[in-house]
Write a protein that holds these residues in place. Structure first.
Motif, short mmCIF file in Angstrom:
data_model
loop_
_atom_site.label_atom_id
_atom_site.label_comp_id
_atom_site.label_asym_id
_atom_site.label_seq_id
_atom_site.Cartn_x
_atom_site.Cartn_y
_atom_site.Cartn_z
N ASP A 1 0.83 -1.21 0.00
CA ASP A 1 0.00 0.00 0.00
C ASP A 1 0.86 1.26 0.00
OD1 ASP A 1 0.92 -0.84 2.47
OD2 ASP A 1 -0.77 -0.03 3.60
N ARG B 1 -3.42 -3.99 -6.16
CA ARG B 1 -4.66 -4.49 -5.56
C ARG B 1 -4.33 -5.24 -4.27
NH1 ARG B 1 -8.07 -7.95 -9.68
NH2 ARG B 1 -7.06 -9.72 -8.70
N PRO B 2 -5.03 -4.92 -3.17
CA PRO B 2 -4.73 -5.63 -1.93
C PRO B 2 -5.21 -7.08 -1.98
CG PRO B 2 -6.61 -4.16 -1.63
CD PRO B 2 -6.10 -3.92 -3.02
N ARG C 1 -6.70 -9.83 0.43
CA ARG C 1 -7.24 -10.01 1.77
C ARG C 1 -6.84 -11.40 2.24
NH1 ARG C 1 -13.38 -9.29 3.73
NH2 ARG C 1 -12.86 -8.68 5.86
N GLN C 2 -6.19 -11.47 3.39
CA GLN C 2 -5.72 -12.77 3.87
C GLN C 2 -6.67 -13.36 4.92
OE1 GLN C 2 -2.26 -10.66 4.48
NE2 GLN C 2 -2.24 -10.82 6.71
N THR D 1 -6.80 -13.72 7.97
CA THR D 1 -7.10 -12.99 9.20
C THR D 1 -8.11 -11.87 8.93
OG1 THR D 1 -5.28 -11.48 8.74
CG2 THR D 1 -4.80 -13.34 10.19
N GLY D 2 -8.37 -11.59 7.65
CA GLY D 2 -9.28 -10.50 7.31
C GLY D 2 -8.52 -9.23 6.98
N GLU D 3 -7.24 -9.16 7.37
CA GLU D 3 -6.43 -7.99 7.10
C GLU D 3 -5.81 -8.12 5.71
OE1 GLU D 3 -4.97 -6.06 10.34
OE2 GLU D 3 -6.96 -6.70 10.99
N SER D 4 -5.26 -6.97 5.23
CA SER D 4 -4.58 -7.01 3.94
C SER D 4 -3.14 -6.60 4.12
CB SER D 4 -5.27 -6.07 2.95
OG SER D 4 -6.56 -6.56 2.69
N TYR E 1 -0.01 -7.15 -1.31
CA TYR E 1 -0.61 -6.57 -2.51
C TYR E 1 -0.15 -7.34 -3.73
CZ TYR E 1 -2.69 -2.58 -0.22
OH TYR E 1 -3.50 -1.80 0.56
N SER F 1 -9.79 -5.07 15.27
CA SER F 1 -8.49 -4.89 14.62
C SER F 1 -7.40 -4.64 15.66
CB SER F 1 -8.53 -3.69 13.68
OG SER F 1 -9.50 -3.91 12.71
#
Lengths: 398, 351
Positions: free
Chosen positions: A162, A198-199, A201-202, A204-207, A210, A346
Motif C-alpha cells: 500500500d 490491488r490488496p 485479503r488474507q 485474518t481478514g487484514e490485507s 498486494y 483490529s
C-alpha cells in the motif's frame, strides 16, 4: 562460555546511554513536530556512528566497521530508551545492501539517500501467481525499447504494497536464455499509468499483501542493477554486515511471556488456567523450544562475533520459529476456549479480549509460507545442512 | 560474549571421542550388550586416563577445576558412543566429596579423581531429593547403575541428604534385568554399611547437585540423539532404492531434516543449562529441569524416527540402533520423567 558482553562493550554501552540521555528527549511532542524531531535525531545518531553503520558516509551513512556486539548494544539501548533506529522495510533490508554491492555509483546516488529518508518506499517484486517456491520461473517480461524497459506481467505477495513508491523486481529480459540466466534485477517507479495495485485479503481478514499488474509499464534502462541476465545472482546478494542479532529470539520469548500471562488471566476447571497441571505441562514443554531457540540465537551471534561459520543451525532458525509459533497457537486456542468463537477487533484497538489471540493463531500459519515455505526450509536443512542429494527435478531444471 | 565451545572444549570432546573410538568400537558395544556385565573396566580406565574423574575437582585439590558445562560436553560424547559406566556420577562424586567437610570422605578423593574407585548414584524414592528414603543403616535403592563395580555410592539419604557409602559389608546388590544394556542397573540394599555423611537433609547444595545430574542426563540424551540423526543420514546417503540413494526422496529428506531440527537447536539449551549452573544464575534449576525434560523427549522422538528412517534393518537386533533407543528409554525415566521436571519447572517459575 560467557553471556556478558565484556568490558569494552559495556563501556561502549555507557557512551550510547549518555548519547541517548543528551539527544533523545521527545517529551510531549506529537504529530509533525515529533516526526521532525525524529528525523533530526536520526541524523545526529548517524553522525555519532550509531545508525546506518554499514552505509558509506558519502551516501549519508556512518560507515562503521562491522561489529555485531556493538550493533547489539545499540539495539538494546535504543530499545530501552524507546528511541527510533533506522528506517526499516524492504528498501533498507534488501535493496540497499544489494545496491551497495552491485549498484553503479549513479544508482547508489539516486536511491540510497531517498530510501534512508523514507521518501522512497520499496516493495519486493519477486513472486508471481505461477512461481511459488520455483521462483526462477518468473514470467513477467521486460523488453528494451530505446532506452526504456517496457514491462508486462504480474507480481504478487508484496508486503507493504500500500505504501510502496517503488519496486525492486525480477524480470525476464532474455527469453532465449536458460531459466536462471534469463532474469534481470530492475527497479520500477510504481507511480505510473501502466501499474495497478490491488490488496490481497488474507485469512485474518487484514490485507498485508498486494499484487501488482504491469501493462506496458516503463523503467529507464539505467535502473537495471548488475548485468542483464544476472538478476538471479543479484537478488541473492546478502550483505552480512552485522546481520546477526538476538532480535527474533526476543520476539519469540516475548510471545511466550504473553502466553503465560494469558494462562494467568483465563479460567479452566474453576481456577486460573495456569494452575491446571495440563496447562503447566503444555507451557513448560513449549518453553523447551523457546529456550532452544533463544540460546541458539546467542550461539549464532557468538559465532558471527568471532567471525566463524555458523553451520547447520543457521538454516534451522526460521523453521524452529515457525513450529514453535504453531505450538503456541495450539496452546492459546486451548486457553481462550469459547472466545475463539468471537472475531477480534483490529489490532491496536481498545478492549480486545482473549479472542485477540486469533491474530496469532491464524498469523502463525503465514509464517509457514512467507520467506520460504516450511517444506522448502526442510529441503535447505537436508541438502545444505545434512548434505543429502538434491532432488532430481531441481538438479535438471536449470 | 561467547556462547560457542572454546578450542579447549572442542579438544576435550575430540579426546573423549577418539578414546572411545579406540576402546569402545561397535564390536565391543555389541559384545557388552549381549553379555551380563554391568561395567567395562577397559573403556573406563581409558576414559579415566584422560583425567575425567577429576574434571570437576578444584585445581587446588588436584583436579582440572572445570565446570558442569565442560562435564556436560564430555557426557554428550559418551552418550553418542553409548559408553558404559557411571561417568557423570564419577565426575560429580569428586565435586561433592571435595565440597563436603568430612575428612574421612575426603580420604577417597584421590581414588575418585583417578577413577580407581568407581562411584555411582543411589537415589531412592521417586528420584527427587525430598522423596529419598534410605539411610546407610537401612533401606533399598532401585536402579543403581554399575553397582557391581562401584566401590563408592553417593547415597541420597532420607529427607534429601547425601552420604558416601563404601561397598562391602552392609551393602548387598541384586541386579535388575535392565532394558538399557549399556547401563545396567541393580537394586542396592544398605544395612549398616560403612558411610560418611556429606550433606545433611535440606542442605541447598544437595538440590544443586541433583540439578547438575539432570544437566548431565540431558547432555547424554543430546549425544545419543545426535548419533541417531547421524546414523540415519549416513544410511540415507548410502542405501539405494529405485536406482538412487533414498536420501534423494523428499519424504525421507524431510523426516531427516525434522530429526536434525529436534536435536541441533537443543544443543544450545544444554549449554545454557550448564553455563547457568556454573555461573549460579537465578534460573539455573529451571534450566536444568527444562533441559532434562526437553532432551529426554527429543532423544525418544529421534530414536523412533531413526528406526522408521532405516526401515527393516533399523528394527533388527543386529543393526544395533536399539542400543541407543534403549538408552533413550533410560534417559527419559532416570532421575524423573519429563512430566515430573516440567511440573517442577512450573513450580519454580512461581506459576
Amino acid at each position: 562460555m560467557d553471556l556478558s558482553y565484556g568490558a569494552e562493550a559495556e563501556s561502549f554501552r555507557t557512551d550510547v546511554r549518555d548519547f541517548l540521555r543528551g539527544n533523545w528527549q521527545p517529551g510531549a511532542l506529537r504529530g509533525s513536530e515529533l516526526k521532525a524531531y525524529i528525523n533530526a535525531f536520526r541524523l545526529t545518531a548517524t553522525e555519532a556512528g550509531y545508525l546506518y553503520r554499514n552505509i558509506p558516509k558519502e551516501f549519508g551513512g556512518s560507515e562503521q566497521p562491522a561489529d555485531v556486539v556493538r550493533a547489539q548494544v545499540i539495539r538494546e539501548e535504543f530499545g530501552r530508551a524507546r528511541a527510533p533506529m533506522e528506517i526499516t522495510g524492504n528498501g533498507m533490508n534488501m535493496l540497499v545492501p544489494t545496491l551497495l554491492e552491485k549498484g553503479t555509483p549513479e544508482q547508489k546516488d539516486l536511491f540510497i539517500r531517498k530510501t534512508m529518508s523514507g521518501e522512497y518506499q520499496w516493495g519486493q517484486g519477486y513472486s508471481e501467481p505461477g512461481t511459488g517456491s520455483d521462483l526462477a520461473s518468473v514470467r513477467t517480461k521486460g523488453e528494451l525499447v530505446g532506452d526504456e524497459w517496457v514491462i508486462n506481467g504480474q507480481k504478487i505477495w508484496t508486503s507493504q504494497g500500500d505504501r510502496a513508491t517503488h519496486m525492486f523486481a525480477l524480470i525476464r529480459t532474455e527469453p532465449q536464455a536458460s531459466k536462471h540466466a534469463g532474469i534481470s534485477y530492475m527497479l520500477i517507479d510504481l507511480d505510473q499509468p501502466g501499474v495497478t495495485r490491488r490488496p490481497i485479503r488474507q485469512m485474518t481478514g487484514e490485507s498485508g499483501f498486494y499484487e501488482f499488474f504491469f501493462d506496458n509499464a516503463k523503467t529507464p534502462a539505467s535502473w537495471l542493477i548488475g548485468e542483464r541476465g544476472d538478476g538471479w545472482n543479484v537478488s541473492r546478494t546478502t550483505l552480512k554486515h552485522e546481520r546477526a542479532a538476538i532480535g527474533s529470539a526476543t520476539g519469540l520469548g516475548a510471545q511466550f511471556d504473553k502466553l503465560v500471562e494469558l494462562a494467568g488471566e483465563v479460567t479452566r476447571n474453576g481456577q486460573p488456567a495456569i494452575k491446571d497441571p495440563e496447562i503447566r505441562q503444555a507451557l513448560t514443554r513449549i518453553e523447551g523450544y523457546v529456550m532452544a531457540h533463544r540460546y541458539s540465537s546467542y550461539r549464532l551471534f557468538s559465532l558471527a562475533a568471532a567471525g566463524e561459520e555458523a553451520g547447520i543451525i543457521q538454516s534451522m532458525m526460521k523453521l524452529l520459529l515457525t513450529e514453535t509459533g504453531h505450538e503456541m497457537a495450539l496452546a492459546a486456542q486451548e486457553l481462550i476456549g469459547d472466545d475463539a468463537l468471537v472475531e477480534p477487533a483490529s489490532a491496536g484497538t481498545r478492549g480486545r479480549g482473549p479472542e485477540k489471540w486469533l491474530d496469532q493463531i491464524m498469523g502463525s500459519l503465514g509464517n509457514s509460507i512467507a520467506g520460504g515455505t516450511t517444506n522448502i526450509q526442510r529441503n535447505i536443512i537436508a541438502e545444505r545442512g545434512l548434505g543429502l542429494p538434491r532432488d532430481l527435478a531441481m538438479e535438471t531444471d536449470k | 560474549m561467547k556462547f560457542h565451545p572454546s578450542e579447549e572444549q572442542v579438544a576435550i570432546q575430540d579426546a573423549v571421542r577418539g578414546t572411545l573410538a579406540d576402546v569402545w568400537p561397535k564390536e565391543r558395544v555389541e559384545k557388552f550388550v549381549d553379555g551380563e556385565a554391568d561395567f567395562d573396566p577397559e573403556s573406563w580406565q581409558a576414559l579415566m586416563a584422560l583425567g575425567l574423574g577429576g574434571l570437576l575437582l578444584p585445581e587446588d585439590q588436584g583436579g582440572a577445576g572445570l565446570g558442569l558445562l565442560d562435564a556436560a560436553m564430555v557426557v554428550e560424547v559418551a552418550g553418542q558412543a553409548a559408553a558404559a559406566g557411571p561417568l557423570g556420577a564419577q565426575m560429580l562424586a569428586a565435586a561433592i566429596v571435595a565440597r563436603s567437610t568430612n575428612d574421612a570422605a575426603k580420604a577417597h578423593l584421590d581414588a575418585l579423581a583417578s577413577g580407581e574407585a568407581v562411584a555411582t548414584f543411589a537415589f531412592g524414592g521417586d528420584w527427587l531429593p525430598e522423596s529419598w528414603d534410605a539411610t546407610p543403616e537401612a533401606g533399598s535403592v532401585r536402579f543403581v547403575q554399575s553397582a557391581g563395580a562401584a566401590q563408592l555410592f553417593i547415597l541420597g539419604t532420607k529427607g534429601g541428604g547425601l552420604a558416601l557409602v563404601e561397598a562391602g559389608e552392609g551393602v548387598s546388590i541384586e541386579p535388575v534385568k535392565s532394558s538399557d544394556r549399556t547401563r545396567r542397573l541393580s537394586t542396592v540394599t544398605f544395612g549398616g554399611a560403612k558411610a560418611h555423611e556429606l550433606f545433611a537433609p535440606g542442605d541447598p547444595f544437595v538440590a544443586r547437585i541433583f540439578d547438575a545430574a539432570l544437566v548431565l542426563v540431558a547432555a547424554d540424551a543430546l549425544g545419543g540423539a545426535q548419533y541417531c540423526v547421524d546414523l540415519s543420514v549416513a544410511y540415507a546417503k548410502e542405501r539405494e532404492q529405485f536406482g538412487q540413494p533414498i536420501g534423494r526422496f523428499q519424504a525421507l529428506k524431510h523426516q531427516l531434516a525434522q530429526m536434525a531440527l529436534e536435536v541441533e537447536p537443543a544443543r544450545a539449551l544444554v549449554w545454557y543449562a550448564g553455563y547457568a549452573h556454573d555461573a549460579d544464575l537465578p534460573d539455573a534449576a529451571r534450566a536444568a529441569a527444562i533441559a532434562k525434560a526437553h532432551l529426554a523427549d527429543r532423544f525418544v522422538s529421534v530414536g523412533r524416527a531413526a528406526v522408521a528412517a532405516h526401515g527393516g534393518i533399523g528394527y533388527t537386533w543386529e543393526y544395533g540402533l536399539n542400543t541407543w533407543f534403549r538408552r533413550a528409554l533410560f534417559d527419559r525415566a532416570y532421575l524423573g520423567s519429563p512430566a515430573v521436571h516440567r511440573a517442577r519447572a512450573a513450580d519454580l517459575a512461581g506459576w
